[in-house]
Write a protein that holds these residues in place. Structure first.
Motif, PDB file in Angstrom:
ATOM      1  N   GLN A   1      -3.310   3.007  -1.428  1.00 35.45           N
ATOM      2  CA  GLN A   1      -3.336   2.491  -2.797  1.00 35.45           C
ATOM      3  C   GLN A   1      -2.718   1.098  -2.816  1.00 35.45           C
ATOM      4  OE1 GLN A   1      -4.852   4.051  -5.250  1.00 35.45           O
ATOM      5  NE2 GLN A   1      -5.313   5.798  -3.890  1.00 35.45           N
TER       6      GLN A   1
ATOM      7  N   TRP B   1       0.854  -1.179   0.000  1.00 35.65           N
ATOM      8  CA  TRP B   1       0.000   0.000   0.000  1.00 35.65           C
ATOM      9  C   TRP B   1       0.893   1.233   0.000  1.00 35.65           C
ATOM     10  CZ3 TRP B   1      -0.291  -3.515   4.134  1.00 35.65           C
ATOM     11  CH2 TRP B   1      -1.339  -4.436   4.073  1.00 35.65           C
ATOM     12  N   THR B   2       0.404   2.277  -0.654  1.00 37.31           N
ATOM     13  CA  THR B   2       1.101   3.554  -0.643  1.00 37.31           C
ATOM     14  C   THR B   2       0.105   4.640  -0.280  1.00 37.31           C
ATOM     15  OG1 THR B   2       2.524   2.752  -2.421  1.00 37.31           O
ATOM     16  CG2 THR B   2       2.551   5.120  -1.988  1.00 37.31           C
ATOM     17  N   THR B   3       0.528   5.567   0.552  1.00 36.14           N
ATOM     18  CA  THR B   3      -0.341   6.681   0.918  1.00 36.14           C
ATOM     19  C   THR B   3       0.524   7.883   1.261  1.00 36.14           C
ATOM     20  OG1 THR B   3      -2.221   7.356   2.316  1.00 36.14           O
ATOM     21  CG2 THR B   3      -0.453   6.133   3.393  1.00 36.14           C
ATOM     22  N   GLU B   4      -0.049   9.078   1.106  1.00 33.35           N
ATOM     23  CA  GLU B   4       0.680  10.275   1.529  1.00 33.35           C
ATOM     24  C   GLU B   4       0.054  10.801   2.807  1.00 33.35           C
ATOM     25  OE1 GLU B   4       2.138  13.094  -1.430  1.00 33.35           O
ATOM     26  OE2 GLU B   4       1.485  14.724  -0.120  1.00 33.35           O
ATOM     27  N   VAL B   5       0.857  10.867   3.849  1.00 28.43           N
ATOM     28  CA  VAL B   5       0.388  11.250   5.173  1.00 28.43           C
ATOM     29  C   VAL B   5       0.774  12.700   5.442  1.00 28.43           C
ATOM     30  CG1 VAL B   5       0.439  10.647   7.620  1.00 28.43           C
ATOM     31  CG2 VAL B   5       0.934   8.900   5.913  1.00 28.43           C
ATOM     32  N   ASN B   6      -0.136  13.446   6.038  1.00 26.74           N
ATOM     33  CA  ASN B   6       0.163  14.830   6.394  1.00 26.74           C
ATOM     34  C   ASN B   6       0.858  14.868   7.754  1.00 26.74           C
ATOM     35  OD1 ASN B   6      -1.044  16.054   4.052  1.00 26.74           O
ATOM     36  ND2 ASN B   6      -3.014  15.473   4.925  1.00 26.74           N
TER      37      ASN B   6
ATOM     38  N   GLU C   1      -1.428  11.788  11.730  1.00 27.82           N
ATOM     39  CA  GLU C   1      -1.919  13.116  11.362  1.00 27.82           C
ATOM     40  C   GLU C   1      -2.494  13.854  12.568  1.00 27.82           C
ATOM     41  OE1 GLU C   1      -4.481  12.508   7.956  1.00 27.82           O
ATOM     42  OE2 GLU C   1      -2.740  12.451   6.606  1.00 27.82           O
TER      43      GLU C   1
ATOM     44  N   GLY D   1      -1.996   4.733  11.440  1.00 28.55           N
ATOM     45  CA  GLY D   1      -2.040   5.872  10.527  1.00 28.55           C
ATOM     46  C   GLY D   1      -2.791   7.057  11.085  1.00 28.55           C
ATOM     47  N   ARG D   2      -3.886   6.793  11.771  1.00 26.61           N
ATOM     48  CA  ARG D   2      -4.696   7.901  12.288  1.00 26.61           C
ATOM     49  C   ARG D   2      -3.917   8.760  13.280  1.00 26.61           C
ATOM     50  NH1 ARG D   2     -10.268   8.788  13.316  1.00 26.61           N
ATOM     51  NH2 ARG D   2     -10.410  10.876  14.212  1.00 26.61           N
TER      52      ARG D   2
ATOM     53  N   TRP E   1       4.185   7.067   2.611  1.00 27.64           N
ATOM     54  CA  TRP E   1       4.335   5.862   3.428  1.00 27.64           C
ATOM     55  C   TRP E   1       4.020   4.674   2.528  1.00 27.64           C
ATOM     56  CZ3 TRP E   1       0.052   4.748   7.602  1.00 27.64           C
ATOM     57  CH2 TRP E   1       0.252   3.469   8.154  1.00 27.64           C
TER      58      TRP E   1
ATOM     59  N   LEU F   1      -3.745   0.811   9.811  1.00 30.30           N
ATOM     60  CA  LEU F   1      -4.695   1.932   9.704  1.00 30.30           C
ATOM     61  C   LEU F   1      -4.908   2.570  11.078  1.00 30.30           C
ATOM     62  CD1 LEU F   1      -7.351   0.430   7.237  1.00 30.30           C
ATOM     63  CD2 LEU F   1      -5.793   2.333   6.768  1.00 30.30           C
TER      64      LEU F   1
ATOM     65  N   ARG G   1      -7.455   5.871   1.267  1.00 30.49           N
ATOM     66  CA  ARG G   1      -6.202   6.592   0.972  1.00 30.49           C
ATOM     67  C   ARG G   1      -5.029   5.628   0.782  1.00 30.49           C
ATOM     68  NH1 ARG G   1      -5.590  11.163   5.426  1.00 30.49           N
ATOM     69  NH2 ARG G   1      -3.696  11.596   4.234  1.00 30.49           N
TER      70      ARG G   1
END
Lengths: 409, 109
Positions: B104, A192-197, A365, A361-362, A328, A358, B102
């Motif tokens: 992918q 999985w790929t994601t952009e985290v703030n 941010e 992940g929360r 990430w 997940l 979010r």
């Protein structure tokens, strides 16, 4: 290196150079700090960009954009079987020569004016070449980037003259993992790929300690990594190296799996410890040979993780994009499933792992969104968070050595 | 895929073929878009049949599944997808989690 197998004193007492004081919080938000990390860490060190299985055949390639190094890297397997890396940039007027994230080709042709490069980066042809002035095509190949492979993991270093080679950079940490069947397990992967703030260190730090497991993952991992004898999921072992580090994690072998988990466990090992022998991996994995071991968390400085268990492993790559943004990328590796039962078991472990991270992940941010307030000047780390302290120590040490000044902000 | 059929011995699962989805993204989206009641009905139908389904599917190499067997396999993968919703969270999504949309996903091999 300092191996530790007993927990009769604190981990910190074995590594007194790290201190025990609080961690300044401005390192997560300061733009100047971020630029120093860019120049003195990411542009100087070996960075993992993938695995050899992604490009098994000559002509196979992938592209890794690295914002922190202000470049895009093209990784190619040549006709001679060698893996090479180049800046993904045409020698004529700079266009990227590969636009797709991955693919296969016999040559790279720039879409702007059609300059064509071989898989080894040499400039093969220039349309209307005779109209140029004194063009020496032998010197106009793609710009090579230092590239080396360790245990099937491809690393690059954008420093034109790296201070040390990959073997030296990985050091004793690298030799210790020798013998783990990375090639056998890496025949199949799901990522999985994601952009985290959030700042990259906020993201990285969340994966460097298990203090959070009992609370944050109380729903997703009930009694998997905790038990009456180890209610806070305290680590079993710690190995610290100049850059890198390893902790061995406790697993509760008596955990009662869920109904679907029970079906999965009958067909193979999964993320949760079940049905495997803690002494089966090579000696460098579960180095303390703990009977209640479940996996080793291996952190490769600055932002790569290889977390190995018996029969499967997973990685994290954290790519800083800006002081408050991070890409990430997590990948789980499995031996290629041959049967439906194996496929089902892998999917169960995959979905469970995704839902667990997940939860992680929360917090990233929610944490970063408060940092700019300046309300908290310091964070407090407990003994089990020693890899967080070590990571920050190495970062500041590298910056101080490079700039000759004490700290940054 | 809901008009395709399952192997005859698993025709009792035919009402749930809308869960026979080929990718993690599709299975995850279906889980997120379903109510807990819908998820529970699917979970309760699949759980007692999952072992038999996997045993039935053992006769085929994973690379060469007939279409009806592949549909059955995809149902078991959706059971894996919804398992955390039922067994851990009591709701379709991760409690207090990062938005799964979010993430992918990408598979190799």
């Amino acid at each position: 290196m300092d191996g530790s197998s007993s927990n009769d004193t604190t981990w910190h007492s074995k590594h007194p150079h790290l201190g025990t004081g609080p961690l300044p919080t401005n390192v997560f938000t300061c733009e100047n700090q971020f630029q120093l990390e860019r120049e003195h860490i990411f542009k100087k060190l070996w960075l993992n960009v993938g695995r050899v299985e992604q490009i098994p055949e000559p002509g196979n390639y992938f592209v890794q954009d690295i914002a922190m190094c202000q470049t895009s890297i093209l990784v190619v397997r040549g006709k001679d079987g060698e893996v090479r890396a180049f800046h993904n940039m045409c020698s004529h007027r700079g266009n990227k020569v590969a636009w797709d994230k991955h693919g296969s080709c016999k040559a790279f042709t720039c879409k702007f004016h059609g300059w064509t490069y071989g898989l080894d980066g040499t400039l093969r042809s220039v349309p209307d070449e005779k109209n140029f002035f004194d063009l020496d095509t032998s010197k106009l190949g793609l710009t090579l980037v230092a590239c080396d492979v360790w245990e099937g993991f491809i690393f690059i270093n954008v420093d034109p003259q790296p201070a040390e080679d990959l073997t030296s950079f990985l050091g004793e940490f690298g030799t210790r993992l020798h013998g783990y069947p990375f090639a056998d397990i890496s025949t199949s992967s799901a990522s999985w790929t994601t952009e985290v703030n959030a700042n990259w260190k906020v993201v990285k730090d969340a994966f460097l300690e298990t203090y959070h497991v009992a609370f944050l993952h109380g729903r997703s991992l009930p009694d998997s990594f905790t038990s009456q004898s180890n209610p806070h999921n305290q680590i079993l072992d710690l190995r610290l190296y100049p850059y890198h580090g390893t902790i061995s994690l406790y697993g509760n072998a008596d955990v009662k799996p869920s109904p679907v988990g029970s079906i999965a466990f009958r067909h193979g090992a999964s993320l949760i410890r079940q049905n495997f022998d803690p002494n089966a991996p090579p000696p460098g994995v579960n180095p303390g040979r703990h009977e209640d071991w479940t996996l080793d968390l291996n952190t490769v400085f600055p932002s790569f993780f290889i977390d190995v268990s018996e029969g499967s492993y997973f990685t994290h790559n954290f790519w800083p994009v800006a002081v408050d943004r991070t890409i990430w990328h997590s990948t789980q590796y499995f031996p290629k499933a041959q049967t439906a039962s194996q496929r089902f078991t892998q999917e169960y472990g995959h979905v469970l792992f995704r839902d667990i991270i997940l939860e992680d992940g929360r917090t990233l941010e929610e944490t970063h969104s408060m940092l700019a307030s300046g309300a908290k000047k310091e964070f407090y780390l407990q003994d089990e968070e020693i890899l967080v302290r070590h990571s920050h120590h190495v970062i500041q040490q590298m910056i101080e050595r490079a700039t000759g000044t004490h700290a940054h902000v | 895929m809901s008009d395709a059929t399952l192997p005859a011995s698993f025709s009792d699962l035919q009402p749930w073929t809308s869960w026979a989805l080929a990718t993690e993204r599709e299975r995850s989206d279906k889980r997120q878009a379903s109510s807990m009641e819908e998820i529970l009905v699917f979970y309760n139908a699949l759980l007692p049949r999952a072992e038999a389904a996997l045993e039935y599917l053992e006769q085929y190499p994973l690379e060469r599944m007939p279409a009806d067997a592949n549909m059955l396999l995809l149902l078991t993968l959706s059971l894996a997808e919804v398992a955390p919703a039922v067994e851990l969270f009591g709701q379709p999504g991760v409690v207090d989690g990062y938005d799964v949309r979010r993430f992918q996903p990408e598979r190799r091999g």
